[in-house]
Design a protein around this motif. Structure first.
Motif, mmCIF file in Angstrom:
data_model
loop_
_atom_site.group_PDB
_atom_site.id
_atom_site.type_symbol
_atom_site.label_atom_id
_atom_site.label_comp_id
_atom_site.label_asym_id
_atom_site.label_seq_id
_atom_site.Cartn_x
_atom_site.Cartn_y
_atom_site.Cartn_z
ATOM 1 N N PHE A 202 11.298 1.227 -4.504
ATOM 2 C CA PHE A 202 10.142 0.464 -4.055
ATOM 3 C C PHE A 202 10.545 -1.002 -3.905
ATOM 4 N N ALA A 203 9.957 -1.661 -2.936
ATOM 5 C CA ALA A 203 10.253 -3.077 -2.715
ATOM 6 C C ALA A 203 9.917 -3.883 -3.971
ATOM 7 N N SER A 204 10.674 -4.920 -4.198
ATOM 8 C CA SER A 204 10.437 -5.769 -5.361
ATOM 9 C C SER A 204 9.289 -6.728 -5.079
ATOM 10 N N GLY A 205 8.638 -7.160 -6.141
ATOM 11 C CA GLY A 205 7.589 -8.159 -6.017
ATOM 12 C C GLY A 205 6.285 -7.653 -5.447
ATOM 13 N N LEU A 206 6.042 -6.329 -5.511
ATOM 14 C CA LEU A 206 4.774 -5.793 -5.018
ATOM 15 C C LEU A 206 3.642 -6.241 -5.939
ATOM 16 N N GLN A 207 2.611 -6.793 -5.361
ATOM 17 C CA GLN A 207 1.515 -7.351 -6.152
ATOM 18 C C GLN A 207 0.372 -6.361 -6.283
ATOM 19 N N GLY A 208 -0.205 -6.336 -7.470
ATOM 20 C CA GLY A 208 -1.377 -5.507 -7.707
ATOM 21 C C GLY A 208 -1.078 -4.038 -7.924
ATOM 22 N N VAL A 209 0.205 -3.688 -8.146
ATOM 23 C CA VAL A 209 0.589 -2.286 -8.309
ATOM 24 C C VAL A 209 1.610 -2.165 -9.438
ATOM 25 N N GLU A 210 1.834 -0.925 -9.867
ATOM 26 C CA GLU A 210 2.881 -0.628 -10.836
ATOM 27 C C GLU A 210 3.376 0.791 -10.605
ATOM 28 N N ILE A 211 4.597 1.072 -11.094
ATOM 29 C CA ILE A 211 5.158 2.419 -10.991
ATOM 30 C C ILE A 211 4.665 3.236 -12.170
ATOM 31 N N ASP A 212 4.191 4.436 -11.875
ATOM 32 C CA ASP A 212 3.711 5.327 -12.929
ATOM 33 C C ASP A 212 4.857 5.639 -13.876
ATOM 34 N N SER B 276 2.503 7.348 2.106
ATOM 35 C CA SER B 276 1.285 6.638 1.724
ATOM 36 C C SER B 276 0.204 7.631 1.317
ATOM 37 N N LEU B 277 -0.481 7.326 0.250
ATOM 38 C CA LEU B 277 -1.606 8.139 -0.216
ATOM 39 C C LEU B 277 -2.935 7.456 0.087
ATOM 40 N N ILE B 278 -2.884 6.358 0.824
ATOM 41 C CA ILE B 278 -4.097 5.622 1.154
ATOM 42 C C ILE B 278 -4.772 6.313 2.340
ATOM 43 N N PRO B 279 -6.069 6.563 2.255
ATOM 44 C CA PRO B 279 -6.750 7.174 3.403
ATOM 45 C C PRO B 279 -6.535 6.347 4.657
ATOM 46 N N GLU B 280 -6.398 7.040 5.762
ATOM 47 C CA GLU B 280 -6.147 6.344 7.020
ATOM 48 C C GLU B 280 -7.288 5.387 7.337
ATOM 49 N N ILE B 281 -6.916 4.162 7.661
ATOM 50 C CA ILE B 281 -7.929 3.165 7.971
ATOM 51 C C ILE B 281 -8.454 3.430 9.382
ATOM 52 N N ARG B 282 -9.684 3.860 9.436
ATOM 53 C CA ARG B 282 -10.280 4.188 10.726
ATOM 54 C C ARG B 282 -11.008 2.970 11.292
ATOM 55 N N GLU B 283 -11.230 2.994 12.566
ATOM 56 C CA GLU B 283 -11.964 1.906 13.206
ATOM 57 C C GLU B 283 -13.380 1.870 12.661
ATOM 58 N N PRO C 106 -3.719 6.347 -7.123
ATOM 59 C CA PRO C 106 -2.378 6.523 -6.554
ATOM 60 C C PRO C 106 -2.319 5.951 -5.144
ATOM 61 N N LEU C 107 -1.240 5.240 -4.856
ATOM 62 C CA LEU C 107 -1.118 4.565 -3.567
ATOM 63 C C LEU C 107 0.012 5.107 -2.708
ATOM 64 N N GLY D 151 -8.986 -3.771 -5.218
ATOM 65 C CA GLY D 151 -8.816 -4.605 -4.035
ATOM 66 C C GLY D 151 -8.525 -3.791 -2.802
ATOM 67 N N GLN D 152 -8.080 -4.473 -1.779
ATOM 68 C CA GLN D 152 -7.785 -3.856 -0.485
ATOM 69 C C GLN D 152 -6.301 -3.547 -0.398
ATOM 70 N N PRO D 153 -5.928 -2.268 -0.199
ATOM 71 C CA PRO D 153 -4.506 -1.925 -0.111
ATOM 72 C C PRO D 153 -3.936 -2.298 1.258
ATOM 73 N N LYS D 154 -2.659 -2.682 1.236
ATOM 74 C CA LYS D 154 -1.987 -3.046 2.484
ATOM 75 C C LYS D 154 -0.579 -2.489 2.439
ATOM 76 N N LEU D 155 -0.234 -1.716 3.466
ATOM 77 C CA LEU D 155 1.102 -1.131 3.539
ATOM 78 C C LEU D 155 2.111 -2.214 3.919
ATOM 79 N N VAL D 156 3.218 -2.242 3.180
ATOM 80 C CA VAL D 156 4.332 -3.136 3.471
ATOM 81 C C VAL D 156 5.596 -2.286 3.479
ATOM 82 N N PRO D 157 6.719 -2.792 3.994
ATOM 83 C CA PRO D 157 7.948 -1.994 3.975
ATOM 84 C C PRO D 157 8.299 -1.531 2.560
#
Length: 559
Positions: free
Chosen positions: A225-235, A160-167, A194-195, A254-260
């Protein structure tokens, strides 16, 4: 008994072929003997290192004691050191068993090397282990050769390239005061960010057994990558080179959310409510709030804002539409001057439309329409298109007090109240264009004042040429030319804005039930102050003045 007497009747010698022989010669009085005495005799003759057969000493003692005639008994022999090599079934290890010599030659390095060669061992030979075994002189299944096992390939990995979600915690200012409404920013991504990296699987490393046979590795598992990922694309650039990591990019804000095996970008944040537990919200997307927004909170979204409950004295700003299902209740402070706008602590600002069930003591600004189902009380409403209060044909839509401004249409069932609250309706001009016009007027006044001063300077220098020092006249003429150009540009802009402001002939204020006293209607520059109770009708410009006519004859612009 002493040793000398024993050696007279029992002697030991080593034959030419390496056999250990014990010879007995009878005598009149033979001394008694046991195994310990025999061992001592062998040691004195330097024969104790030889190999002794099993039970050979006990047999010798028995014959010695039972016979009284000469005999020769073979009790042992000289033996060289011996080595043996064992190969594991999988041919990944070779083990050495090293037997030390019995009076013979010890095993040497060359002998072990030849033994390995006979077994076909050519790889992974551990020379240090062989040398250690030779030094110790003994080994039992000591591993002296190891194969190189194949290394399984590494599975595809996701980073994951998303900054760690802190409290989210209250912000503390420079004075150490915590703002419990401001809990910091949410993690938001924008198109192109990049995500996630996907590292492709590796083939693994080849191995080799001790016979030199190449062992192929098991490749790593390839997981895309999992199929059907919304709001993203492969470079697409990363995908062209399979040796490089595959990059997942955001295509929407939008708000990124990690999925398998991937990331999705949600353009909407769903919240049960907005209060101190959530903090203020600032999101590049749409915010969906199921419950209420509590007093003092602030919502800012680049998209739409949906509120399922009530908005208390809070602020909402949206780049899209704002929908409040339960209405808005705020507070306002009045200076007492009816010409001054009160200060509101509830502010709803939208670049799109605003809709609510009711609104009280609220400042609303909409880029298109404001639609209120039941009533608007003591609000300051501004819309660049229409303001509609109540449903067509109904009697719930009331505008009571405050200022209601729209460019094209204001429509309500009832305007004003029996209590006599001053209720101002303004239509037929763009309030934002009016602000621009006011600003332009100030700039024009400054430029014209500067131009007038320049004309006086030029006239004075022309009348008194001796006063023209350091090129004063040329400078003044050049500056006058520039200021005149600025004045022309400003007047052109003002004329353009005035043309856009000319809406009075096309706008209406529609009343579907009644108008009370204390209502002030302004369309364009014309003002109507209502001093009597009136029924339904339409306020519009007729022959340059406001006219209140039959609603059935008007054009309904509410659709």
């Amino acid at each position: 008994m002493n040793d000398a007497s024993l050696t007279d009747v029992l002697t030991f010698k080593l034959s030419d072929d390496g056999k250990l022989l014990a010879a007995f010669e009878p005598c009149e009085s033979k001394p008694p003997v046991d195994e310990a005495a025999i061992k001592m005799a062998l040691a004195k003759q330097g024969l104790s290192s030889l190999f002794l057969y099993e039970n050979s000493l006990s047999n010798l003692v028995q014959q010695y004691n039972s016979l009284n005639e000469s005999f020769v008994l073979e009790i042992g022999e000289r033996r060289d050191g011996v080595c043996s090599i064992h190969i594991a079934d999988d041919k990944m290890t070779a083990s050495l068993t090293l037997t030390p010599p019995y009076g013979g030659a010890p095993v040497g390095l060359l002998q072990i090397q030849l033994a390995l060669q006979e077994k076909g061992v050519v790889s992974g030979i551990m020379k240090n282990e062989i040398e250690a075994a030779l030094k110790e002189g003994y080994a039992k299944e000591r591993v002296i050769a190891k194969g190189l096992p194949p290394v399984r390939g590494i599975d595809a990995r996701f980073q994951s390239l998303i900054p760690e979600i802190r409290e989210r915690k209250p912000r503390v200012d420079e004075h150490g005061i915590a703002n419990y409404r401001d809990l910091g920013q949410l993690i938001v991504v924008r198109p192109g960010d990049p995500l996630m990296f996907r590292t492709p699987p590796t083939e693994g490393k080849k191995g080799r057994d001790i016979t030199g046979q190449i062992l192929m590795p098991e490749p790593g598992q390839d997981t895309p990558f999992a199929s059907g990922l919304q709001g993203v694309e492969i470079d697409s650039n990363a995908e062209l080179d399979p040796d490089h990591n595959t990059l997942l990019l955001a295509v929407i804000a939008g708000q990124p959310k990690l999925v398998p095996n991937g990331v999705i970008v949600e353009p909407t944040i769903d919240l049960p409510r907005v209060d101190l537990s959530t903090g203020n919200m600032n999101f590049d997307g749409t915010i969906n709030i199921k419950g209420d927004i509590k007093d003092g909170m602030r919502i800012c979204a680049s998209g739409d804002v949906f509120v399922g409950g009530i908005v208390e004295a809070a602020e909402i700003e949206a780049g899209g539409n704002i929908v409040v299902k339960g209405g808005v209740i705020g507070h306002s402070e009045h200076s007492g001057d009816s010409n001054e706008t009160p200060t509101f602590n509830a502010r709803i600002i939208s670049k799109g439309s605003i809709s609510a069930r009711f609104a009280e003591n609220v400042c609303m600004e909409a880029g298109t329409d404001i639609i209120i189902e039941e009533f608007s009380m003591h609000n300051h409403l501004t819309a660049l298109n229409r303001i509609l209060v109540g449903k067509s044909g109904g009697k719930k839509g009331r505008i009571i007090g405050g200022i209601t401004c729209a460019s094209v249409l204001v429509k309500a069932a009832i305007i004003g109240s029996n209590a006599g609250f001053i209720t101002k309706i303004k239509a037929g001009f763009n309030p934002y264009l009016q602000a621009q016009l006011d600003k332009l007027k100030l700039e024009i006044d400054v430029s014209e004042k500067e131009l007038e001063d320049l004309k006086k300077i030029i006239a004075f220098v022309l009348a008194h040429p001796e006063k023209d020092k350091n090129g004063l006249l040329n400078k003044a003429l050049h500056t006058r030319e520039k200021v005149e150009a600025d004045c022309t540009r400003l007047h052109t802009e003002r004329a353009h804005l005035l043309s856009e402001m000319t809406l009075a002939e096309n706008v209406q204020v529609i009343v579907e039930d009644s108008v009370h006293c204390g209502v002030e209607i302004q369309i364009g520059n014309s003002i109507w102050k209502n001093n009597e109770e009136r029924g339904k009708g339409v306020f519009q410009i007729v022959d340059g003045a406001i006219d209140f006519g039959n609603i059935m004859l008007s054009v309904d612009r509410s659709q």
